[in-house]
Design a protein around this motif. Structure first.
Motif, PDB file in Angstrom:
ATOM      1  N   SER A 173      -4.561   6.465  -3.981  1.00  0.00           N
ATOM      2  CA  SER A 173      -5.005   6.683  -2.607  1.00  0.00           C
ATOM      3  C   SER A 173      -4.953   8.182  -2.352  1.00  0.00           C
ATOM      4  O   SER A 173      -3.966   8.836  -2.699  1.00  0.00           O
ATOM      5  CB  SER A 173      -4.088   5.970  -1.621  1.00  0.00           C
ATOM      6  N   PHE A 174      -5.984   8.712  -1.729  1.00  0.00           N
ATOM      7  CA  PHE A 174      -5.981  10.134  -1.389  1.00  0.00           C
ATOM      8  C   PHE A 174      -5.394  10.381  -0.001  1.00  0.00           C
ATOM      9  O   PHE A 174      -5.440  11.489   0.509  1.00  0.00           O
ATOM     10  CB  PHE A 174      -7.387  10.716  -1.493  1.00  0.00           C
ATOM     11  N   GLU A 175      -4.834   9.342   0.623  1.00  0.00           N
ATOM     12  CA  GLU A 175      -4.112   9.569   1.874  1.00  0.00           C
ATOM     13  C   GLU A 175      -2.802  10.277   1.552  1.00  0.00           C
ATOM     14  O   GLU A 175      -2.164   9.991   0.536  1.00  0.00           O
ATOM     15  CB  GLU A 175      -3.808   8.242   2.589  1.00  0.00           C
ATOM     16  N   TYR A 176      -2.396  11.180   2.415  1.00  0.00           N
ATOM     17  CA  TYR A 176      -1.124  11.878   2.236  1.00  0.00           C
ATOM     18  C   TYR A 176       0.023  11.136   2.908  1.00  0.00           C
ATOM     19  O   TYR A 176       1.143  11.168   2.438  1.00  0.00           O
ATOM     20  CB  TYR A 176      -1.200  13.281   2.837  1.00  0.00           C
ATOM     21  N   LEU A 177      -0.266  10.495   4.041  1.00  0.00           N
ATOM     22  CA  LEU A 177       0.770   9.821   4.821  1.00  0.00           C
ATOM     23  C   LEU A 177       0.466   8.332   4.921  1.00  0.00           C
ATOM     24  O   LEU A 177      -0.686   7.931   5.106  1.00  0.00           O
ATOM     25  CB  LEU A 177       0.852  10.410   6.228  1.00  0.00           C
ATOM     26  N   VAL A 178       1.511   7.534   4.846  1.00  0.00           N
ATOM     27  CA  VAL A 178       1.363   6.087   5.006  1.00  0.00           C
ATOM     28  C   VAL A 178       0.951   5.822   6.448  1.00  0.00           C
ATOM     29  O   VAL A 178       1.565   6.338   7.384  1.00  0.00           O
ATOM     30  CB  VAL A 178       2.693   5.364   4.685  1.00  0.00           C
ATOM     31  N   PRO A 179      -0.100   5.026   6.646  1.00  0.00           N
ATOM     32  CA  PRO A 179      -0.530   4.730   8.022  1.00  0.00           C
ATOM     33  C   PRO A 179       0.556   3.968   8.792  1.00  0.00           C
ATOM     34  O   PRO A 179       1.366   3.251   8.198  1.00  0.00           O
ATOM     35  CB  PRO A 179      -1.758   3.840   7.837  1.00  0.00           C
ATOM     36  N   SER A 180       0.523   4.099  10.087  1.00  0.00           N
ATOM     37  CA  SER A 180       1.433   3.327  10.937  1.00  0.00           C
ATOM     38  C   SER A 180       1.013   1.861  10.887  1.00  0.00           C
ATOM     39  O   SER A 180      -0.110   1.530  10.518  1.00  0.00           O
ATOM     40  CB  SER A 180       1.378   3.833  12.376  1.00  0.00           C
ATOM     41  N   ILE A 181       1.906   0.996  11.299  1.00  0.00           N
ATOM     42  CA  ILE A 181       1.601  -0.435  11.342  1.00  0.00           C
ATOM     43  C   ILE A 181       0.427  -0.686  12.295  1.00  0.00           C
ATOM     44  O   ILE A 181      -0.443  -1.518  12.012  1.00  0.00           O
ATOM     45  CB  ILE A 181       2.848  -1.291  11.717  1.00  0.00           C
ATOM     46  N   TYR A 203       0.801  -1.221   0.000  1.00  0.00           N
ATOM     47  CA  TYR A 203       0.000   0.000   0.000  1.00  0.00           C
ATOM     48  C   TYR A 203       0.839   1.280   0.000  1.00  0.00           C
ATOM     49  O   TYR A 203       0.462   2.268  -0.642  1.00  0.00           O
ATOM     50  CB  TYR A 203      -0.934  -0.024   1.215  1.00  0.00           C
ATOM     51  N   ALA A 204       1.957   1.297   0.697  1.00  0.00           N
ATOM     52  CA  ALA A 204       2.758   2.513   0.872  1.00  0.00           C
ATOM     53  C   ALA A 204       3.096   3.220  -0.448  1.00  0.00           C
ATOM     54  O   ALA A 204       2.930   4.448  -0.545  1.00  0.00           O
ATOM     55  CB  ALA A 204       4.034   2.208   1.662  1.00  0.00           C
ATOM     56  N   PRO A 205       3.551   2.520  -1.493  1.00  0.00           N
ATOM     57  CA  PRO A 205       3.852   3.230  -2.740  1.00  0.00           C
ATOM     58  C   PRO A 205       2.622   3.901  -3.370  1.00  0.00           C
ATOM     59  O   PRO A 205       2.742   4.922  -4.043  1.00  0.00           O
ATOM     60  CB  PRO A 205       4.389   2.137  -3.662  1.00  0.00           C
ATOM     61  N   TYR A 206       1.435   3.350  -3.133  1.00  0.00           N
ATOM     62  CA  TYR A 206       0.218   3.976  -3.647  1.00  0.00           C
ATOM     63  C   TYR A 206      -0.050   5.302  -2.935  1.00  0.00           C
ATOM     64  O   TYR A 206      -0.565   6.239  -3.540  1.00  0.00           O
ATOM     65  CB  TYR A 206      -0.980   3.035  -3.486  1.00  0.00           C
ATOM     66  N   VAL A 207       0.302   5.369  -1.657  1.00  0.00           N
ATOM     67  CA  VAL A 207       0.135   6.608  -0.897  1.00  0.00           C
ATOM     68  C   VAL A 207       1.223   7.602  -1.289  1.00  0.00           C
ATOM     69  O   VAL A 207       0.936   8.769  -1.572  1.00  0.00           O
ATOM     70  CB  VAL A 207       0.188   6.341   0.627  1.00  0.00           C
ATOM     71  N   GLU A 208       2.460   7.145  -1.322  1.00  0.00           N
ATOM     72  CA  GLU A 208       3.598   8.043  -1.530  1.00  0.00           C
ATOM     73  C   GLU A 208       3.755   8.529  -2.974  1.00  0.00           C
ATOM     74  O   GLU A 208       4.198   9.656  -3.192  1.00  0.00           O
ATOM     75  CB  GLU A 208       4.887   7.340  -1.102  1.00  0.00           C
ATOM     76  N   ASP A 209       3.422   7.693  -3.939  1.00  0.00           N
ATOM     77  CA  ASP A 209       3.750   7.997  -5.335  1.00  0.00           C
ATOM     78  C   ASP A 209       2.557   8.192  -6.255  1.00  0.00           C
ATOM     79  O   ASP A 209       2.741   8.542  -7.425  1.00  0.00           O
ATOM     80  CB  ASP A 209       4.604   6.861  -5.926  1.00  0.00           C
ATOM     81  N   THR A 210       1.343   7.906  -5.793  1.00  0.00           N
ATOM     82  CA  THR A 210       0.185   7.975  -6.691  1.00  0.00           C
ATOM     83  C   THR A 210      -0.966   8.757  -6.069  1.00  0.00           C
ATOM     84  O   THR A 210      -0.990   9.005  -4.861  1.00  0.00           O
ATOM     85  CB  THR A 210      -0.351   6.562  -7.046  1.00  0.00           C
ATOM     86  N   ALA A 211      -1.919   9.082  -6.909  1.00  0.00           N
ATOM     87  CA  ALA A 211      -3.173   9.674  -6.452  1.00  0.00           C
ATOM     88  C   ALA A 211      -4.267   8.618  -6.427  1.00  0.00           C
ATOM     89  O   ALA A 211      -5.446   8.933  -6.340  1.00  0.00           O
ATOM     90  CB  ALA A 211      -3.559  10.837  -7.356  1.00  0.00           C
TER      91      ALA A 211
END
Length: 185
Positions: free
Chosen positions: A28-36, A18-26
């Motif tokens: 996911s509309f989340e700005y920050l990767v959630p914590s574990i 999931y993290a690359p979808y948050v960090e590199d794409t739109a």
């Protein structure tokens, strides 16, 4: 490839997908990767009611999908919102199709009638978003039911959002109660 239920112990592997979808794409509309911990809570809360499944290839999770509450009112119980993520290096290998097919099958056994997907869509394709998700859902039998303009802001630009739906059950006058938490693969 096998399809299995996600457990809280899978949170780390799912978060890596999931993290690359948050960090590199739109996508996911989340700005920050959630914590574990946040991700574990999401898995626990969602899987208590709905299918949350993973695709495993060579002992590694290569994708996951789940359904969640469409709207928090009882009259919406027969509808869900669906989500799917496939590891970036595993796209176009049939993983998404298998996950969504199994997700749909599980939802039918629960008594769900409508699958809905909220999808970011570009005004113009760019390095952060293309039409792949729209095309995937269309291929899976979803149809466009709504288009919202400039509804998500990420990477210093505006993105549109669409809703797509797939009807997977009959809409009887007196439907059976949805069997939350009671689903099989």
């Amino acid at each position: 490839m096998t399809i299995d239920k996600v457990t809280v112990a899978d949170a780390g592997e799912l978060l890596k997908i999931y993290a690359p979808y948050v960090e590199d794409t739109a996508i996911s509309f989340e700005y920050l990767v959630p914590s574990i911990e946040e991700f574990k809570n999401r898995i626990e809360n969602i899987s208590a009611k709905y299918p949350y499944i993973k695709a495993v290839e060579s002992n590694e999770i290569v994708g996951y999908a789940y359904a969640d509450t469409f709207k928090g009112r009882e009259a919406y119980d027969w509808s869900v919102e669906t989500t799917i993520y496939v590891r970036k290096d595993c796209k176009r290998m049939g993983i998404g199709r298998e996950l969504y097919s199994r997700l749909e099958q599980s939802l039918r056994t629960m008594g769900i009638r409508n699958m809905n997907a909220c999808i970011a869509i570009p005004v113009e394709e760019d390095e952060h978003l293309n039409d792949d998700s729209f095309n995937f859902h269309k291929t899976m039998g979803f149809s466009l039911v709504g288009h919202f303009h400039n509804s998500g802001y990420k990477f210093d630009r505006w993105y549109d959002m669409i809703w797509m739906e797939k009807i997977i059950g009959s809409h009887d006058k007196k439907p059976e109660t949805v069997r939350f938490g009671n689903w099989n693969l």
